[in-house]
Design an enzyme around this catalytic site. Structure first.
Site, PDB file in Angstrom:
ATOM      1  N   LYS A  53       0.805  -1.218   0.000  1.00 13.13           N
ATOM      2  CA  LYS A  53       0.000   0.000   0.000  1.00 13.13           C
ATOM      3  C   LYS A  53       0.838   1.268   0.000  1.00 13.13           C
ATOM      4  CE  LYS A  53      -4.378  -1.923   1.412  1.00 13.13           C
ATOM      5  NZ  LYS A  53      -5.485  -1.955   2.372  1.00 13.13           N
TER       6      LYS A  53
ATOM      7  N   ARG B  42      -3.507 -10.271   4.576  1.00  7.40           N
ATOM      8  CA  ARG B  42      -3.857 -10.319   3.153  1.00  7.40           C
ATOM      9  C   ARG B  42      -2.675  -9.779   2.351  1.00  7.40           C
ATOM     10  NH1 ARG B  42      -5.963  -7.010  -0.893  1.00  7.40           N
ATOM     11  NH2 ARG B  42      -7.552  -7.973  -2.247  1.00  7.40           N
TER      12      ARG B  42
END
Length: 286
Positions: free
Chosen positions: A204, A244
């Site tokens: 991210k 994840r």
């Protein structure tokens, strides 16, 4: 949880697994690498992403979910749409991973209640094209916990049981870079609310900023896997239910390290005896 993006525009690997055959092959590879669950998504939620028609999302994910489930994989569907979630469960998905926590589709809670499927409710304030405008917090951890608690009340009212719920603090969603670190550092507070917690930090933006070069240019997504694995180890050691990730092998190893580290923190009686015996012999071991 290994990520299977069936999209042309994912921020990290858009287009690489866009055809059903490529996506299925990728999912099977992730399983071989140690993934416990495959998260299949057909709509990008990267910052600024536009929504795709529901029919297109169905066409993207259903063949992949059905094929992977037929091969014995535990499959989740990454969607905010009740219609997609219901169809995915019918094709074999065992978990619905909803980044909106049910806020994007009023019918989602009813589908989750009716199917009894495990449901990830993520902290969310708006769709990808507007979420950066909604990143105003006091204490980000307290605010996220409060808003997730409000979602739980609403989900319960719709018939969803607590034992179906997994919570996700929503790293990167309506959260500027600096706001993500307290959510990770204070992960035990989220875990203490009594629900399994999913951590989705993989590749991210806030990691790109952390790893920026000397000129301030953020590290590209594929250069963030080492930092992702570090978060996987720390998250596992602080009680996360699942991480994840895009790069499965590194995080599988990271979680194993965390498990070994934790187990070694508990002194064993035989270890204590060995130390005492050694001390009595003057450190010679005889």
């Amino acid at each position: 949880m290994g990520v299977v993006n069936v999209t042309p525009d994912s921020f990290s690997d858009g287009g690489r697994w866009y055809t059903p055959a490529a996506a299925v092959a990728h999912g099977l590879t992730l399983l071989e690498q140690g993934a416990d669950l495959l998260d299949v998504g057909g709509e990008s939620t990267r910052p600024g992403a536009r929504r795709v028609p529901v029919a297109e999302e169905l066409d993207r994910v259903l063949p992949v979910i059905e094929a992977l489930a037929a091969r014995g994989a535990a499959v989740s569907v990454d969607t905010t749409r009740a219609r997609v979630a219901e169809a995915a469960v019918e094709r074999g998905a065992v978990l619905v991973n909803d980044v909106s926590g049910g806020l994007a589709d009023d019918e989602m809670a009813g589908v989750v209640a009716a199917t009894g499927v495990t449901y990830v409710a993520m902290h969310w304030r708006g769709h990808a094209d507007v979420m950066d405008e909604l990143a105003a917090y006091g204490d980000v951890v307290a605010d996220v916990r409060r808003e997730l608690a409000e979602r739980r009340v609403q989900l319960r009212a719709a018939g969803v049981h607590d034992d179906q719920l997994v919570l996700d603090p929503g790293l990167g969603f309506a959260k500027p870079g600096a706001a993500n670190w307290p959510l990770l550092a204070r992960l035990p507070e989220l875990v203490a609310d009594g629900f399994p917690v999913l951590v989705g930090a993989s590749r991210k933006r806030f990691l790109g900023h952390l790893l920026a070069g000397p000129d301030g240019t953020p590290a590209p997504p594929l250069a963030r896997d080492g930092a992702t694995a570090a978060i996987s180890a720390l998250a596992a050691s602080h009680g996360a239910w699942c991480v994840r990730v895009h790069d499965v092998p590194a995080s599988v190893d990271a979680v194993r390290v965390a498990a070994a580290w934790q187990s070694a923190q508990v002194p064993r009686d035989d270890d204590e005896l060995a130390v005492d015996d050694d001390a009595r012999t003057g450190g010679t071991g005889r």
